[in-house]
Enzyme design. Structure first.
Site, PDB file in Angstrom:
ATOM      1  N   VAL A  52     -20.978  -1.506  -0.790  1.00  0.00           N
ATOM      2  CA  VAL A  52     -21.084  -2.935  -0.485  1.00  0.00           C
ATOM      3  C   VAL A  52     -22.449  -3.270   0.109  1.00  0.00           C
ATOM      4  O   VAL A  52     -23.064  -4.278  -0.256  1.00  0.00           O
ATOM      5  CB  VAL A  52     -19.939  -3.381   0.455  1.00  0.00           C
ATOM      6  N   LYS A  64     -12.400  -4.983   7.861  1.00  0.00           N
ATOM      7  CA  LYS A  64     -11.046  -5.473   8.138  1.00  0.00           C
ATOM      8  C   LYS A  64     -10.314  -4.631   9.176  1.00  0.00           C
ATOM      9  O   LYS A  64      -9.553  -5.160   9.975  1.00  0.00           O
ATOM     10  CB  LYS A  64     -10.222  -5.555   6.867  1.00  0.00           C
ATOM     11  N   GLU A  94     -15.678 -13.500   5.798  1.00  0.00           N
ATOM     12  CA  GLU A  94     -15.068 -13.837   4.503  1.00  0.00           C
ATOM     13  C   GLU A  94     -14.812 -12.591   3.668  1.00  0.00           C
ATOM     14  O   GLU A  94     -13.832 -12.514   2.926  1.00  0.00           O
ATOM     15  CB  GLU A  94     -15.988 -14.803   3.731  1.00  0.00           C
ATOM     16  N   ILE A 140     -12.848 -13.612  -3.291  1.00  0.00           N
ATOM     17  CA  ILE A 140     -12.001 -14.813  -3.207  1.00  0.00           C
ATOM     18  C   ILE A 140     -12.278 -15.509  -1.872  1.00  0.00           C
ATOM     19  O   ILE A 140     -12.123 -14.892  -0.824  1.00  0.00           O
ATOM     20  CB  ILE A 140     -10.504 -14.443  -3.251  1.00  0.00           C
ATOM     21  N   GLY A 148     -12.341   5.650 -10.771  1.00  0.00           N
ATOM     22  CA  GLY A 148     -13.103   5.097  -9.648  1.00  0.00           C
ATOM     23  C   GLY A 148     -12.400   3.949  -8.958  1.00  0.00           C
ATOM     24  O   GLY A 148     -12.994   3.236  -8.149  1.00  0.00           O
ATOM     25  N   GLU A 171      -9.882   6.049  -4.028  1.00  0.00           N
ATOM     26  CA  GLU A 171     -10.721   7.061  -3.399  1.00  0.00           C
ATOM     27  C   GLU A 171     -10.060   8.426  -3.480  1.00  0.00           C
ATOM     28  O   GLU A 171      -8.850   8.536  -3.712  1.00  0.00           O
ATOM     29  CB  GLU A 171     -10.973   6.669  -1.942  1.00  0.00           C
ATOM     30  N   LYS A 224      -5.535  -6.507   6.502  1.00  0.00           N
ATOM     31  CA  LYS A 224      -5.853  -7.820   5.943  1.00  0.00           C
ATOM     32  C   LYS A 224      -4.805  -8.846   6.332  1.00  0.00           C
ATOM     33  O   LYS A 224      -5.117 -10.008   6.633  1.00  0.00           O
ATOM     34  CB  LYS A 224      -5.993  -7.710   4.422  1.00  0.00           C
ATOM     35  N   GLY A 245     -14.929  -4.024  -4.591  1.00  0.00           N
ATOM     36  CA  GLY A 245     -16.104  -3.771  -5.432  1.00  0.00           C
ATOM     37  C   GLY A 245     -17.343  -4.383  -4.825  1.00  0.00           C
ATOM     38  O   GLY A 245     -17.276  -5.346  -4.057  1.00  0.00           O
TER      39      GLY A 245
END
Lengths: 443, 443
Positions: free
Chosen positions: B18, B109, B133, B140, B191, B194, B209, B306
């Site tokens: 990320v 998170k 976010e 999203i 992929g 994990e 979450k 992703g």
């Protein structure tokens, strides 16, 4: 110790379904909104000529006002909610409100589609905001998603089911095999279609929303008049049924996609694969699929109309205007500015898509050969053919049979040319039916 | 004439998937973001110990920095993006950044679920923002929907498919009849899971979450430890298949609902009717259904993980911090404030739902009578019974057959009591399987 509330004076212009629902939301949810936002949202005026609906809803007569001037001159009022609808009167009211330095919140998609950039420019000149979350998708926060949540994206395409009336009618045609006329009558009886449903079923309401959404998604000025629009009013049950058999559902889609040489915008009934999330949107619900270069596919789903959902969007705009977040976005992002460049809108024929074609032909030898030859001559290759036998006892004229062809990807103008030739050569006995097939974006 | 740009100095902590994607987005889309926002977003530092991934991505070595102190002391830096992950180091970094009066954007998170209110309080004390976010739902914009777009609503319920790994595995089990083990192995090979998938398949990632989403939706402090969590790792193909036959699909759901006496929160595999929009969310996609008292049902769909989708959310937060909209929301809405009251979280047993029960029994007379009697004694009424014949040639022990019962609505603790009694009386030869059936909210 509670911090001091901020008082916000609000006037609503127009007390119909949405105006009434917004008034009730502001009054009944005052405590909830105060707790959530720290704002004391004070509805001070409802401006209308006729207060029958307001009285029916039990709204306090002290709110009723017939003169807009009173509201414009009241320094307590910082936000005016325009729910009059239509073009000329609403435009006049909004302009007056902006000139009086009041923020305006509106649900008026027709007006925005026609005069968005001019009105937003006027708002900017007067250092106030014109907010319009309620103009598209009812309670779905789609305007915010495009202007804020998806800001990091270059939007590549947008597919919307943005008219609940049409989606309800189509769902009835698909699920219950009803004709368009019967489904429309049912929708009218259930309060899901207006007595005069023209704006909805013609696709024009969807085109208004598409003009707004595409303006925001692509940051370009969209010319409403240049959007090709086909409604659902000519859709035949036979095609709905053939589509189902081929694995598709029919939806009235508002589509905008970025092609190499411009933007392709259109509103039309189209077939979607059952695997696409938009195919699942049934009844009066709306959904908008947005494809961003970073997010890939995202989708926003909810009730696209009705008093309460639309009031939710209006109140969210009131809160944003009051907090000042709208002002910051509006000022910095240049949302739908009159300085943005005009979109290069591609003519209808430039779209490339797969197509569903239905021909009514006399059941004689050689007809299919003529059709396939004409398609081939125009560079259109055929993916599958479906020919349904018509039982003799059916009311249909004996010997007249439907031939359904699904093409591979083809340019629309080539398809139209082939159909024109077949019509001219009288190979077909009725105007051919031609529907786009929207494939799932791979991303 | 172009207005002057506003320069924003940014540092990214942690250059994994990320972090790398965010760095690339800021660099490659610099012009696009400038055009859309008027902001010149300048990535000045990537802080990490190891720059293998950064080098692989072709990022400029001038950006590489190993000392956080350099970033904290650089007055050019106004926004720090924490993508280190995990609890202790990330917490230390975020605290230091906030104390240095830098806005922090994070996707962490786990940390937010554990220490959200304390960190947000620290941010407020230092007059900066902590934006997140990217912590839920990848690309999203669900945090924005809850804090902004749906602000007019009292949220009544929230149902999320918030872990793409689990949803991918379940989709493989449903569509291809794979076992959990095979589907997991396939996800790992592709992929999508994990090597150590524990956090995902145990349901803990979904619980993190849910704690964040429910805190925002209900404006209350959620205790992560008190959320009952069941993962997908014990799910058997047989139940997936029976569910399909009954018209359900199995999803790992993160659920929060407002009941009369408190909030019911839970993470568990559950059956959803095929008619519910969440049932259509397949593969690695995420979706969150939110029920508001004004909007009714709305749903938000997209890629939940992703690099690129998550980077989209992070960049949207960077823009909001830079424009000041986050600061206004954060200050005025008291988002997840440490002053909000603690939620009254209901114990597991209080939930009322329909249930799918599977019992393995010896195929002898009277067994079904004993099961139904035990259920009846606990006030649970039966909607349907499915008893599958096991062919003799199957590998299964002869005479041991599954009995599937679907109940009407019942309180979970009564169901558990009945199952315990059947286990104790050795009516069943294996532990019964018990899955909630989530019905579509009528609204």
């Amino acid at each position: 110790m509670r911090k001091k509330h901020i008082d916000i004076g609000i006037a609503i212009l127009g007390c119909g379904t949405v105006g009434g629902a917004t008034a009730l939301a502001l009054i009944k949810d005052k405590e909830l909104l105060l707790e959530k936002t720290g704002l004391s949202l004070n509805l001070k005026y409802i401006v209308d000529k006729n207060f029958d609906n307001a009285v029916k809803l039990g709204l306090n007569k002290k709110l009723f006002e017939t003169k807009l001037g009173v509201v414009l001159n009241d320094p307590d009022i910082s936000i005016i909610v325009e729910l009059v609808g239509g073009l000329s009167v609403a435009k006049d009211f909004i302009e007056k409100a902006l000139l009086a330095k009041k923020h305006v919140v509106t649900a008026n998609k027709a007006l925005l589609a026609h005069a968005g950039p001019a009105l937003l420019s006027l708002a900017r000149k007067n250092h106030v905001t014109l907010a319009f979350e309620a103009s598209c998708g009812g309670g779905i926060p789609i305007i915010r998603a495009l202007c804020d949540g998806l800001i990091a994206n270059r939007i590549d395409a947008l597919y919307g089911i943005v008219n609940g009336t049409c989606n309800y009618i189509l769902t009835q045609m698909i699920d219950k095999g009803q004709s368009y006329k019967d489904a429309l009558a049912g929708a009218q009886a259930g309060g899901l279609a207006e007595a005069n449903p023209g704006l909805d079923v013609s696709g024009m309401d969807s085109a208004h929303k598409l003009a707004i959404l595409a303006s925001l998604a692509f940051g370009q000025k969209i010319n409403l008049e240049a959007i090709p629009v086909t409604g659902i009013d000519c859709l035949q049950s036979m095609d709905v049924e053939f589509g189902c058999r081929l694995g598709y559902v029919v939806k009235l889609l508002a589509v905008a996609s970025r092609l190499e040489n411009g933007l392709a915008l259109r509103v039309h009934p189209a077939f979607i694969s059952r695997e696409h999330p938009l195919a699942w949107v049934s009844g009066p619900f709306n959904a908008i699929s947005v494809y961003g270069h970073k997010t890939g596919h995202t989708m926003y789903y909810g009730r696209g109309a009705g008093g309460s959902p639309t009031a939710s969007a209006i109140v969210s705009d009131i809160v944003s205007c009051a907090l000042g977040t709208q002002r910051l976005l509006f000022k910095n992002l240049g949302i739908w500015s009159d300085k943005t460049k005009k979109a290069k809108q591609l003519p209808f024929g430039e779209t490339v898509s797969r197509f569903y074609l239905r021909f009514m032909v006399n059941d004689t030898a050689g007809v299919l050969a003529k059709i396939t030859a004409s398609l081939g001559k125009n560079g259109i290759s055929i993916a599958s053919v479906l020919q349904k036998e018509i039982p003799e006892e059916s009311g249909r004229q004996r010997g007249k049979v439907p031939v359904v062809i699904v093409t591979h990807s083809a340019k629309e103008k080539n398809v139209r040319k082939a159909l024109g030739a077949l019509r001219a050569a009288r190979v077909v006995v009725e105007d051919p039916v031609c529907l786009n097939i929207v494939d799932e974006c791979k991303d």
